[in-house]
Every structure is written in C-alpha cells, then in structure tokens.
Design a protein around this motif. Structure first.
Motif, PDB file in Angstrom:
ATOM      1  N   TYR A 137       0.814  -1.212   0.000  1.00 39.42           N
ATOM      2  CA  TYR A 137       0.000   0.000   0.000  1.00 39.42           C
ATOM      3  C   TYR A 137       0.852   1.270   0.000  1.00 39.42           C
ATOM      4  O   TYR A 137       0.549   2.239   0.690  1.00 39.42           O
ATOM      5  CB  TYR A 137      -0.966   0.012   1.185  1.00 39.42           C
ATOM      6  CG  TYR A 137      -1.838  -1.209   1.259  1.00 39.42           C
ATOM      7  CD1 TYR A 137      -2.661  -1.570   0.196  1.00 39.42           C
ATOM      8  CD2 TYR A 137      -1.817  -2.021   2.386  1.00 39.42           C
ATOM      9  CE1 TYR A 137      -3.457  -2.706   0.263  1.00 39.42           C
ATOM     10  CE2 TYR A 137      -2.616  -3.151   2.461  1.00 39.42           C
ATOM     11  CZ  TYR A 137      -3.440  -3.495   1.392  1.00 39.42           C
ATOM     12  OH  TYR A 137      -4.224  -4.613   1.457  1.00 39.42           O
ATOM     13  N   GLY A 138       1.927   1.264  -0.744  1.00 37.30           N
ATOM     14  CA  GLY A 138       2.750   2.459  -0.877  1.00 37.30           C
ATOM     15  C   GLY A 138       3.684   2.721   0.279  1.00 37.30           C
ATOM     16  O   GLY A 138       4.295   3.791   0.345  1.00 37.30           O
ATOM     17  N   VAL A 139       3.833   1.759   1.189  1.00 39.05           N
ATOM     18  CA  VAL A 139       4.731   1.901   2.336  1.00 39.05           C
ATOM     19  C   VAL A 139       5.821   0.845   2.250  1.00 39.05           C
ATOM     20  O   VAL A 139       5.540  -0.348   2.131  1.00 39.05           O
ATOM     21  CB  VAL A 139       3.979   1.772   3.674  1.00 39.05           C
ATOM     22  CG1 VAL A 139       4.960   1.815   4.852  1.00 39.05           C
ATOM     23  CG2 VAL A 139       2.938   2.871   3.820  1.00 39.05           C
ATOM     24  N   ARG A 140       7.057   1.285   2.300  1.00 36.73           N
ATOM     25  CA  ARG A 140       8.215   0.390   2.285  1.00 36.73           C
ATOM     26  C   ARG A 140       8.688   0.199   3.724  1.00 36.73           C
ATOM     27  O   ARG A 140       8.886   1.173   4.455  1.00 36.73           O
ATOM     28  CB  ARG A 140       9.323   0.988   1.426  1.00 36.73           C
ATOM     29  CG  ARG A 140      10.586   0.144   1.346  1.00 36.73           C
ATOM     30  CD  ARG A 140      11.558   0.762   0.349  1.00 36.73           C
ATOM     31  NE  ARG A 140      11.007   0.692  -1.019  1.00 36.73           N
ATOM     32  CZ  ARG A 140      11.520   1.333  -2.059  1.00 36.73           C
ATOM     33  NH1 ARG A 140      12.582   2.121  -1.900  1.00 36.73           N
ATOM     34  NH2 ARG A 140      10.971   1.204  -3.246  1.00 36.73           N
ATOM     35  N   SER A 141       8.873  -1.051   4.125  1.00 38.98           N
ATOM     36  CA  SER A 141       9.247  -1.358   5.509  1.00 38.98           C
ATOM     37  C   SER A 141      10.534  -2.162   5.562  1.00 38.98           C
ATOM     38  O   SER A 141      10.830  -2.957   4.666  1.00 38.98           O
ATOM     39  CB  SER A 141       8.128  -2.150   6.205  1.00 38.98           C
ATOM     40  OG  SER A 141       6.921  -1.405   6.238  1.00 38.98           O
ATOM     41  N   LEU A 142      11.260  -1.950   6.647  1.00 37.05           N
ATOM     42  CA  LEU A 142      12.498  -2.681   6.902  1.00 37.05           C
ATOM     43  C   LEU A 142      12.274  -3.608   8.085  1.00 37.05           C
ATOM     44  O   LEU A 142      11.703  -3.206   9.098  1.00 37.05           O
ATOM     45  CB  LEU A 142      13.638  -1.706   7.212  1.00 37.05           C
ATOM     46  CG  LEU A 142      15.006  -2.319   7.505  1.00 37.05           C
ATOM     47  CD1 LEU A 142      15.590  -2.950   6.238  1.00 37.05           C
ATOM     48  CD2 LEU A 142      15.963  -1.260   8.055  1.00 37.05           C
ATOM     49  N   HIS A 143      12.715  -4.859   7.948  1.00 36.24           N
ATOM     50  CA  HIS A 143      12.596  -5.863   9.011  1.00 36.24           C
ATOM     51  C   HIS A 143      13.995  -6.385   9.317  1.00 36.24           C
ATOM     52  O   HIS A 143      14.761  -6.702   8.404  1.00 36.24           O
ATOM     53  CB  HIS A 143      11.698  -7.017   8.569  1.00 36.24           C
ATOM     54  CG  HIS A 143      10.407  -6.587   7.944  1.00 36.24           C
ATOM     55  ND1 HIS A 143       9.238  -6.441   8.656  1.00 36.24           N
ATOM     56  CD2 HIS A 143      10.110  -6.234   6.659  1.00 36.24           C
ATOM     57  CE1 HIS A 143       8.272  -6.046   7.839  1.00 36.24           C
ATOM     58  NE2 HIS A 143       8.767  -5.909   6.622  1.00 36.24           N
TER      59      HIS A 143
ATOM     60  N   SER B  50      13.314 -10.381  12.338  1.00 35.49           N
ATOM     61  CA  SER B  50      11.979 -10.897  12.607  1.00 35.49           C
ATOM     62  C   SER B  50      11.009 -10.232  11.644  1.00 35.49           C
ATOM     63  O   SER B  50      11.394  -9.402  10.815  1.00 35.49           O
ATOM     64  CB  SER B  50      11.566 -10.618  14.060  1.00 35.49           C
ATOM     65  OG  SER B  50      11.297  -9.235  14.253  1.00 35.49           O
ATOM     66  N   SER B  51       9.732 -10.571  11.769  1.00 37.25           N
ATOM     67  CA  SER B  51       8.722  -9.963  10.900  1.00 37.25           C
ATOM     68  C   SER B  51       8.290  -8.589  11.389  1.00 37.25           C
ATOM     69  O   SER B  51       7.556  -7.886  10.701  1.00 37.25           O
ATOM     70  CB  SER B  51       7.495 -10.884  10.819  1.00 37.25           C
ATOM     71  OG  SER B  51       6.919 -11.053  12.112  1.00 37.25           O
ATOM     72  N   MET B  52       8.742  -8.191  12.577  1.00 40.04           N
ATOM     73  CA  MET B  52       8.373  -6.884  13.098  1.00 40.04           C
ATOM     74  C   MET B  52       8.902  -5.777  12.194  1.00 40.04           C
ATOM     75  O   MET B  52       9.999  -5.871  11.651  1.00 40.04           O
ATOM     76  CB  MET B  52       8.936  -6.691  14.516  1.00 40.04           C
ATOM     77  CG  MET B  52       8.312  -7.574  15.565  1.00 40.04           C
ATOM     78  SD  MET B  52       9.055  -7.300  17.200  1.00 40.04           S
ATOM     79  CE  MET B  52       8.673  -5.573  17.446  1.00 40.04           C
ATOM     80  N   VAL B  53       8.097  -4.723  12.041  1.00 41.20           N
ATOM     81  CA  VAL B  53       8.512  -3.579  11.234  1.00 41.20           C
ATOM     82  C   VAL B  53       9.475  -2.735  12.049  1.00 41.20           C
ATOM     83  O   VAL B  53       9.112  -2.191  13.092  1.00 41.20           O
ATOM     84  CB  VAL B  53       7.300  -2.732  10.806  1.00 41.20           C
ATOM     85  CG1 VAL B  53       7.758  -1.472  10.079  1.00 41.20           C
ATOM     86  CG2 VAL B  53       6.377  -3.552   9.911  1.00 41.20           C
ATOM     87  N   GLN B  54      10.715  -2.638  11.564  1.00 44.03           N
ATOM     88  CA  GLN B  54      11.709  -1.853  12.280  1.00 44.03           C
ATOM     89  C   GLN B  54      11.658  -0.404  11.845  1.00 44.03           C
ATOM     90  O   GLN B  54      11.901   0.503  12.636  1.00 44.03           O
ATOM     91  CB  GLN B  54      13.105  -2.434  12.027  1.00 44.03           C
ATOM     92  CG  GLN B  54      14.151  -2.056  13.057  1.00 44.03           C
ATOM     93  CD  GLN B  54      14.725  -0.671  12.822  1.00 44.03           C
ATOM     94  OE1 GLN B  54      14.654  -0.126  11.729  1.00 44.03           O
ATOM     95  NE2 GLN B  54      15.285  -0.081  13.875  1.00 44.03           N
ATOM     96  N   SER B  55      11.363  -0.180  10.570  1.00 41.54           N
ATOM     97  CA  SER B  55      11.304   1.170  10.033  1.00 41.54           C
ATOM     98  C   SER B  55      10.357   1.150   8.845  1.00 41.54           C
ATOM     99  O   SER B  55      10.230   0.134   8.159  1.00 41.54           O
ATOM    100  CB  SER B  55      12.698   1.637   9.613  1.00 41.54           C
ATOM    101  OG  SER B  55      12.689   2.993   9.231  1.00 41.54           O
ATOM    102  N   ALA B  56       9.673   2.281   8.612  1.00 44.96           N
ATOM    103  CA  ALA B  56       8.731   2.343   7.497  1.00 44.96           C
ATOM    104  C   ALA B  56       8.790   3.715   6.846  1.00 44.96           C
ATOM    105  O   ALA B  56       9.000   4.729   7.512  1.00 44.96           O
ATOM    106  CB  ALA B  56       7.311   2.045   7.976  1.00 44.96           C
TER     107      ALA B  56
END
Length: 262
Positions: free
Chosen positions: A32-38, A41-47
């Motif tokens: 949805y137009g958001v790039r995330s770094l993991h 783990s699967s937790m979003v570290q940065s977005a």
C-alpha cells in the motif's frame, strides 16, 4: 487491494531485484505504498511512505521527537541505531541547525537505508558511523544535546544498550541540558527493569510516553531537571512545535507522564 511484495537482501549495495539469501536476517517489504524494513523478525523496524519519504510514518518515531518540547533547538544529536533512517532524515530536513551522528553496527543496514530509504550521504550535518553503540557512547562524554537509542535485535533490546552501565554512560555523553530518548517495548517482560535503570542513572528525572497500547513506550530522561516553566507551558509549547514540525504533539502531551514528579 494493491499487490504485496517482499524482497530480501544479502550483502551491501545489491539491487531490489536481486535473488538474495533469506538467512541474512535483514529484509524489506512493500505494501500500500509503504516500504518497511525488518531486522531479524517480521516486526517492522522502520517504514517509509514512498509518496512522502521524509515524513515520520510510524507513531513511535513521532513520539520520539517529543524531546523538542523540552529542548527545541539542539545543536548536536547522537542516534544509536539507523534502521531505515526515518528519524535521521526527519531531523536532517526539519531541523537544519542540528549536526547528527548516527551509530549503526551493521553496514548492510546502512547500505539499504541509503539505497532504498533515501538517507542522505554524509555531509557537515549528517554522519553515519559503523560502530558498536555502547562503545561509542562511552568514548564520547559531553558530546550531544540529544541521545536517541533505538537498538533492537530480533525484536529484543540489545543487551549492551540497556544495561545500568550503558545508561550511566549515556548520562555522561549528554551536555548540561541534554535529553536521553529511548524506544522500549511496553510488552517486554523486562521493560520495568530498563526504566528503573534509567531512573537510577538520571536521578529519577524520567518521563514516559506510550506510543500505542501493547506497543512502543518512549522514555525521556533529563540530565538536569527542566525548568518549572517547561512543564507549566507544555501545552502551549506543544502547539508551537506541532505547527513547526507537523506532528501531533498536543495529543502526545495528554499521554506524557512523569515517573516521579521532579
């Protein structure tokens, strides 16, 4: 619904389309137009929202900027943990008077942050240093107005960044009116131990801000007590900072709590 895509990275500077090793522990996703770094783990570290790459997408990062309610014009910032560089970018673009040094132990994360999260190259206002955060803090006393700590490994606090000794050194790394800002997880079983250690290092001068239930808990620790007027004028200050930085500080003030009135 937009398509969900996930790409994994291994090594420095490799492109998003490369086939990579999933065992590296660092991967990126887009939805949805958001790039995330993991990381680990699967937790979003940065977005990062691709349409507004310099905006703070995650609420906890917005809350960490709450230090401006007490120290609105810092000159030097030290950040431990780069991740996708959301806070480093925000400070770089919105607080141009600040010289920021970011300490990141993993060069792979630095490469991804620069290649895919638009973190600026080093210049006279931003330096990214490959080093261990605890060691760097210990060797740089009285060097920062603001010290931000956001260090996780596989969804857990990095042990060297949450010990009593580290928090003691963090206080020493701050200038006279410096503020320590720490990102913790409220659901971490040891979270109260971490907070008590920070209180011990900072003589109880601690305030907390719960970013979201069962989520991030932001801790602000003050090397010296803010003036009484800082607390009395907090709401008015929040309105001013909200206009300047376009962050919902008036809402955050309602949730800001002094651990022990000081």
């Amino acid at each position: 619904m937009r398509a969900f895509s996930r790409r994994r990275f291994h090594g420095i500077g490799r492109g998003a389309g490369d086939n990579t090793d999933a065992d590296s522990g660092v991967h990126m996703s887009e939805e949805y137009g958001v790039r995330s770094l993991h990381i680990g783990s699967s937790m979003v570290q940065s977005a990062m929202r691709l349409a507004t790459p310099n905006h703070l997408e995650l609420i906890y990062t917005q809350c960490m900027m709450g230090f401006t309610l007490f120290h609105p014009r810092p000159e030097n910032m030290l950040m431990i943990g780069l991740g996708g560089g959301s806070l480093a970018k925000f400070v770089y673009h919105r607080l141009p008077q600040v010289q920021t040094t970011v300490i990141e132990i993993n060069p792979q994360i630095v490469a991804i942050a620069r290649d895919h999260f638009f973190v600026p190259a080093d210049d006279d206002r931003l330096q990214v240093v490959i080093a261990e955060g605890g060691e760097f803090v210990a060797s740089h006393p009285r060097s920062a107005d603001i010290l931000m700590v956001d260090g996780f490994d596989d969804g857990r606090q990095v042990p060297s960044l949450c010990s009593q000794d580290f928090y003691d050194r963090a206080r020493e790394a701050l200038k006279k009116n410096g503020v320590l800002v720490v990102n913790l997880l409220s659901r971490d079983r040891a979270v109260h131990d971490y907070i008590h250690r920070i209180e011990d290092s900072f003589a109880g001068r601690v305030a907390t801000l719960l970013a979201e239930p069962f989520g991030n808990l932001i801790v602000f620790a003050f090397k010296h007590s803010p003036d009484r007027s800082a607390w009395e004028n907090l709401r008015e200050c929040a309105k001013q900072r909200e206009e300047e930085l376009a962050l919902p500080f008036t809402k955050f003030v309602n949730k800001l709590q002094q651990r022990k009135p000081f």
